[in-house]
Motif scaffolding. Sequence first.
Motif, PDB file in Angstrom:
ATOM      1  N   VAL A 198       0.837  -1.203   0.000  1.00  0.00           N
ATOM      2  CA  VAL A 198       0.000   0.000   0.000  1.00  0.00           C
ATOM      3  C   VAL A 198       0.868   1.248   0.000  1.00  0.00           C
ATOM      4  O   VAL A 198       0.564   2.232  -0.682  1.00  0.00           O
ATOM      5  CB  VAL A 198      -0.947  -0.004   1.219  1.00  0.00           C
ATOM      6  CG1 VAL A 198      -1.748   1.297   1.280  1.00  0.00           C
ATOM      7  CG2 VAL A 198      -1.896  -1.192   1.165  1.00  0.00           C
ATOM      8  N   ALA A 199       1.964   1.231   0.729  1.00  0.00           N
ATOM      9  CA  ALA A 199       2.840   2.397   0.829  1.00  0.00           C
ATOM     10  C   ALA A 199       3.439   2.788  -0.511  1.00  0.00           C
ATOM     11  O   ALA A 199       3.864   3.932  -0.692  1.00  0.00           O
ATOM     12  CB  ALA A 199       3.953   2.134   1.846  1.00  0.00           C
ATOM     13  N   LYS A 200       3.483   1.853  -1.468  1.00  0.00           N
ATOM     14  CA  LYS A 200       4.050   2.140  -2.785  1.00  0.00           C
ATOM     15  C   LYS A 200       3.016   2.705  -3.750  1.00  0.00           C
ATOM     16  O   LYS A 200       3.364   3.149  -4.842  1.00  0.00           O
ATOM     17  CB  LYS A 200       4.657   0.864  -3.387  1.00  0.00           C
ATOM     18  CG  LYS A 200       5.919   0.387  -2.682  1.00  0.00           C
ATOM     19  CD  LYS A 200       7.113   1.252  -3.063  1.00  0.00           C
ATOM     20  CE  LYS A 200       7.551   1.036  -4.482  1.00  0.00           C
ATOM     21  NZ  LYS A 200       8.716   1.849  -4.854  1.00  0.00           N
ATOM     22  N   LEU A 201       1.740   2.689  -3.381  1.00  0.00           N
ATOM     23  CA  LEU A 201       0.689   3.198  -4.257  1.00  0.00           C
ATOM     24  C   LEU A 201       0.573   4.705  -4.152  1.00  0.00           C
ATOM     25  O   LEU A 201       0.741   5.281  -3.068  1.00  0.00           O
ATOM     26  CB  LEU A 201      -0.665   2.575  -3.897  1.00  0.00           C
ATOM     27  CG  LEU A 201      -0.840   1.071  -4.092  1.00  0.00           C
ATOM     28  CD1 LEU A 201      -2.219   0.648  -3.599  1.00  0.00           C
ATOM     29  CD2 LEU A 201      -0.647   0.672  -5.550  1.00  0.00           C
ATOM     30  N   ASP A 202       0.280   5.360  -5.262  1.00  0.00           N
ATOM     31  CA  ASP A 202      -0.081   6.771  -5.241  1.00  0.00           C
ATOM     32  C   ASP A 202      -1.455   6.887  -4.577  1.00  0.00           C
ATOM     33  O   ASP A 202      -2.452   6.384  -5.104  1.00  0.00           O
ATOM     34  CB  ASP A 202      -0.122   7.309  -6.674  1.00  0.00           C
ATOM     35  CG  ASP A 202      -0.515   8.769  -6.735  1.00  0.00           C
ATOM     36  OD1 ASP A 202       0.385   9.617  -6.777  1.00  0.00           O
ATOM     37  OD2 ASP A 202      -1.732   9.056  -6.731  1.00  0.00           O
ATOM     38  N   GLY A 203      -1.498   7.525  -3.425  1.00  0.00           N
ATOM     39  CA  GLY A 203      -2.712   7.530  -2.622  1.00  0.00           C
ATOM     40  C   GLY A 203      -3.899   8.182  -3.301  1.00  0.00           C
ATOM     41  O   GLY A 203      -5.035   7.692  -3.198  1.00  0.00           O
ATOM     42  N   GLU A 204      -3.665   9.267  -4.026  1.00  0.00           N
ATOM     43  CA  GLU A 204      -4.764   9.968  -4.700  1.00  0.00           C
ATOM     44  C   GLU A 204      -5.387   9.101  -5.784  1.00  0.00           C
ATOM     45  O   GLU A 204      -6.613   8.965  -5.859  1.00  0.00           O
ATOM     46  CB  GLU A 204      -4.251  11.282  -5.302  1.00  0.00           C
ATOM     47  CG  GLU A 204      -5.330  12.101  -5.982  1.00  0.00           C
ATOM     48  CD  GLU A 204      -4.805  13.404  -6.559  1.00  0.00           C
ATOM     49  OE1 GLU A 204      -5.564  14.087  -7.283  1.00  0.00           O
ATOM     50  OE2 GLU A 204      -3.640  13.746  -6.289  1.00  0.00           O
ATOM     51  N   GLN A 205      -4.541   8.500  -6.637  1.00  0.00           N
ATOM     52  CA  GLN A 205      -5.062   7.648  -7.707  1.00  0.00           C
ATOM     53  C   GLN A 205      -5.685   6.382  -7.146  1.00  0.00           C
ATOM     54  O   GLN A 205      -6.738   5.932  -7.625  1.00  0.00           O
ATOM     55  CB  GLN A 205      -3.938   7.301  -8.694  1.00  0.00           C
ATOM     56  CG  GLN A 205      -4.323   6.327  -9.791  1.00  0.00           C
ATOM     57  CD  GLN A 205      -5.258   6.884 -10.853  1.00  0.00           C
ATOM     58  OE1 GLN A 205      -5.559   8.079 -10.847  1.00  0.00           O
ATOM     59  NE2 GLN A 205      -5.712   6.041 -11.761  1.00  0.00           N
ATOM     60  N   ALA A 206      -5.072   5.790  -6.131  1.00  0.00           N
ATOM     61  CA  ALA A 206      -5.616   4.565  -5.537  1.00  0.00           C
ATOM     62  C   ALA A 206      -6.991   4.820  -4.928  1.00  0.00           C
ATOM     63  O   ALA A 206      -7.904   3.984  -5.039  1.00  0.00           O
ATOM     64  CB  ALA A 206      -4.654   4.015  -4.484  1.00  0.00           C
ATOM     65  N   THR A 207      -7.174   5.967  -4.292  1.00  0.00           N
ATOM     66  CA  THR A 207      -8.471   6.297  -3.705  1.00  0.00           C
ATOM     67  C   THR A 207      -9.514   6.529  -4.790  1.00  0.00           C
ATOM     68  O   THR A 207     -10.656   6.059  -4.680  1.00  0.00           O
ATOM     69  CB  THR A 207      -8.359   7.545  -2.804  1.00  0.00           C
ATOM     70  OG1 THR A 207      -7.341   7.320  -1.823  1.00  0.00           O
ATOM     71  CG2 THR A 207      -9.674   7.827  -2.102  1.00  0.00           C
ATOM     72  N   LEU A 208      -9.119   7.230  -5.857  1.00  0.00           N
ATOM     73  CA  LEU A 208     -10.047   7.452  -6.963  1.00  0.00           C
ATOM     74  C   LEU A 208     -10.487   6.117  -7.572  1.00  0.00           C
ATOM     75  O   LEU A 208     -11.672   5.914  -7.854  1.00  0.00           O
ATOM     76  CB  LEU A 208      -9.397   8.342  -8.026  1.00  0.00           C
ATOM     77  CG  LEU A 208     -10.308   8.754  -9.188  1.00  0.00           C
ATOM     78  CD1 LEU A 208      -9.994  10.172  -9.640  1.00  0.00           C
ATOM     79  CD2 LEU A 208     -10.193   7.808 -10.380  1.00  0.00           C
ATOM     80  N   VAL A 209      -9.538   5.210  -7.768  1.00  0.00           N
ATOM     81  CA  VAL A 209      -9.876   3.897  -8.326  1.00  0.00           C
ATOM     82  C   VAL A 209     -10.808   3.141  -7.386  1.00  0.00           C
ATOM     83  O   VAL A 209     -11.787   2.520  -7.822  1.00  0.00           O
ATOM     84  CB  VAL A 209      -8.599   3.082  -8.612  1.00  0.00           C
ATOM     85  CG1 VAL A 209      -8.933   1.623  -8.918  1.00  0.00           C
ATOM     86  CG2 VAL A 209      -7.824   3.699  -9.770  1.00  0.00           C
TER      87      VAL A 209
END
Length: 347
Positions: A198-209
């Motif tokens: 999870v720490a490697k994910l772009d938080g903004e894009q991951a939340t949008l998805v």
Amino acid sequence: MSSVHRWAAVVCWVLCASVRPALAEEQPLFAEDAVLAVTIAAPLGAVQAERDSGEYHEGTLTYRAADGAQHELDIKLRARGRYRRQARTCRFPPIRLNFRKKQLDGTVFEGQDKLKLVTHCRTGNIRYEQQLVKEYLAYRFLQMLTDTSFRSRLLRVNWRDSEDPDEDFEHYAFLIEDEDLLGERLGLPAGEVQRTRVAKLDGEQATLVSVFQYLIGNTDFSMLAGPADDTCCHNVVLYDRDGKFLPVPYDFDFSGFVDAPYAEPNPKLKIRSVKTRLYRGRCEHNDMLEPTLARFLEKRDAIFGLLDSQEGLRGRERRDARRYIEEFFDTIDNRRRIESRLVKKCV
């Protein structure tokens, strides 16, 4: 991929990056949304019978351009996919199209090479075609929300069996932007890993998805891991931006919005139907949930406008689809429902 090969691939990508995004952006196929009428002639019986062989079959794709000129392109095609490739799921499988690039200059397919074609699954069953149009709409919804998404183009395909002149039928289908061209359009290399954190994910894009998947009622995805025999992730492609992965989802046929006849929820999730929404966003990203929901609310009218005007969607299917999307907006426009159905359901 070995470290040497991966290093060489990155060097090649960097050296070419200044020219490729512009070329990837100028894809005439995805520059407009009008339904494109095409004729595909090929040995369709062989394509269906030999779906597990991986062998391409020779065919042609013909279409008439806006100026009236008719173009006939040589193509190769074969069955593709996993679940829908199985004969027990779809009698007519999804297709991989392979073009001769030298023929494409000046055509709507200029700049393309290989493309995924999502097909009608079963001939003569209107429910499957309605499913296809709704899945196409799901791609279009995501395009409205972010450019970090696969482009798509709806086709009206006249299928002709080159080995059986009596086998001639017409159905909707849609094309999906090639993932390499998407990477070039974004100016980002693919994140080729087996799994991630999870720490490697772009938080903004991951939340949008995650919110988008909740919009369409889809739980058939993972942003962290893929099948054991494949790179990450399940129905998600990762793109590397400065060490953070931007997830881009695809394959929405198991969503409640699409409601495919064969779709079943993962028993591990303990939901009875694919139409039951279950939020699968990450708790680490809950601080990004409020601005993300505001983004969806800003696009509410545009989403309903597209849904109400989409060619190929029939009356009852359109009404049911609209009601399903209305339920989503009723949820994210209510503070208590956001808390109980999203914030407290994060993983």
